[in-house]
Write a protein that holds these residues in place. Sequence first.
Motif, PDB file in Angstrom:
ATOM      1  N   CYS A   6     -11.005  -7.702  -3.811  1.00 17.19           N
ATOM      2  CA  CYS A   6     -10.160  -7.388  -2.490  1.00 17.19           C
ATOM      3  C   CYS A   6      -9.294  -8.370  -2.293  1.00 17.19           C
ATOM      4  O   CYS A   6      -9.700  -9.824  -2.271  1.00 17.19           O
ATOM      5  CB  CYS A   6     -11.203  -7.402  -1.687  1.00 17.19           C
ATOM      6  SG  CYS A   6     -10.713  -6.931  -0.104  1.00 17.19           S
ATOM      7  N   ASN A   8      -7.946  -8.747   0.667  1.00 14.03           N
ATOM      8  CA  ASN A   8      -8.234  -9.320   1.920  1.00 14.03           C
ATOM      9  C   ASN A   8      -9.507 -10.359   1.868  1.00 14.03           C
ATOM     10  O   ASN A   8      -9.275 -11.170   2.879  1.00 14.03           O
ATOM     11  CB  ASN A   8      -8.693  -7.934   2.723  1.00 14.03           C
ATOM     12  CG  ASN A   8      -8.531  -8.166   4.066  1.00 14.03           C
ATOM     13  OD1 ASN A   8      -7.380  -8.784   4.507  1.00 14.03           O
ATOM     14  ND2 ASN A   8      -9.107  -7.584   5.129  1.00 14.03           N
ATOM     15  N   CYS A   9     -10.666 -10.126   1.222  1.00 13.40           N
ATOM     16  CA  CYS A   9     -11.780 -10.999   1.337  1.00 13.40           C
ATOM     17  C   CYS A   9     -12.404 -11.405  -0.045  1.00 13.40           C
ATOM     18  O   CYS A   9     -13.330 -12.124  -0.151  1.00 13.40           O
ATOM     19  CB  CYS A   9     -13.085 -10.317   2.159  1.00 13.40           C
ATOM     20  SG  CYS A   9     -13.481  -8.915   1.201  1.00 13.40           S
ATOM     21  N   SER A  11     -13.676  -9.812  -2.121  1.00 12.48           N
ATOM     22  CA  SER A  11     -15.216  -9.096  -2.702  1.00 12.48           C
ATOM     23  C   SER A  11     -14.848  -8.734  -4.214  1.00 12.48           C
ATOM     24  O   SER A  11     -13.650  -8.280  -4.471  1.00 12.48           O
ATOM     25  CB  SER A  11     -15.324  -8.336  -1.919  1.00 12.48           C
ATOM     26  OG  SER A  11     -16.295  -7.164  -2.514  1.00 12.48           O
ATOM     27  N   CYS A  23     -12.833  -1.810  -0.316  1.00 12.97           N
ATOM     28  CA  CYS A  23     -13.589  -2.783  -0.232  1.00 12.97           C
ATOM     29  C   CYS A  23     -14.615  -2.236   0.514  1.00 12.97           C
ATOM     30  O   CYS A  23     -14.560  -2.085   1.885  1.00 12.97           O
ATOM     31  CB  CYS A  23     -13.035  -4.134  -0.081  1.00 12.97           C
ATOM     32  SG  CYS A  23     -14.225  -5.481   0.423  1.00 12.97           S
ATOM     33  N   CYS A  26     -15.398  -5.264   3.772  1.00  9.34           N
ATOM     34  CA  CYS A  26     -14.387  -5.564   4.888  1.00  9.34           C
ATOM     35  C   CYS A  26     -13.695  -4.315   5.314  1.00  9.34           C
ATOM     36  O   CYS A  26     -12.820  -4.091   5.997  1.00  9.34           O
ATOM     37  CB  CYS A  26     -13.342  -6.768   4.520  1.00  9.34           C
ATOM     38  SG  CYS A  26     -12.039  -6.082   3.483  1.00  9.34           S
ATOM     39  N   HIS A  28     -11.358  -2.879   3.813  1.00  2.00           N
ATOM     40  CA  HIS A  28      -9.826  -2.616   3.313  1.00  2.00           C
ATOM     41  C   HIS A  28      -9.520  -1.654   2.410  1.00  2.00           C
ATOM     42  O   HIS A  28     -10.375  -1.711   1.434  1.00  2.00           O
ATOM     43  CB  HIS A  28      -9.494  -4.228   2.995  1.00  2.00           C
ATOM     44  CG  HIS A  28      -8.217  -4.329   2.473  1.00  2.00           C
ATOM     45  ND1 HIS A  28      -6.954  -3.862   3.489  1.00  2.00           N
ATOM     46  CD2 HIS A  28      -7.394  -4.540   1.381  1.00  2.00           C
ATOM     47  CE1 HIS A  28      -5.851  -4.044   2.821  1.00  2.00           C
ATOM     48  NE2 HIS A  28      -6.251  -4.584   1.511  1.00  2.00           N
TER      49      HIS A  28
HETATM   50 ZN   LIG Z   1     -12.831  -6.852   1.448  1.00  6.49          ZN
END
Ligand SMILES: [Zn+2]
Length: 112
Positions: A6, A8-9, A11, A23, A26, A28
Amino acid sequence: MSLPLCPNCNSEFVYQDQSMLICPECAHEWNPLEKLVEEELFTVKDSNGTLLNEGDKVTMIKDLKIKGSSQVLKVGTKAIIRRIVEGKDHQLDCKVDGAGEMMVTAKFVKLA
Ligand SMILES: [Zn+2]
């Protein structure tokens, strides 16, 4: 095929739903193809409308005066594209036979 982390985070539990990647941590959602489409919008074509790529060999289709010198690149002069840059003209950073490195406008060359 393994899915990317991911963005964003970071993951690693990303899963695919049709064309989207999702994801679960989060929430996303993104389309992995979107970035590719954007990159394809930036293209440079030669005098025949053929797509040019870095590493292509081209030839001049007309005599080109070299800026700031009395030298002329004769029609038929060969060059190798080292780099392509975005712009209205002088998009090709070329290594030109007998003249060295210079910027050349794509519409004045054709794929060799
Ligand atoms: Zn994420």
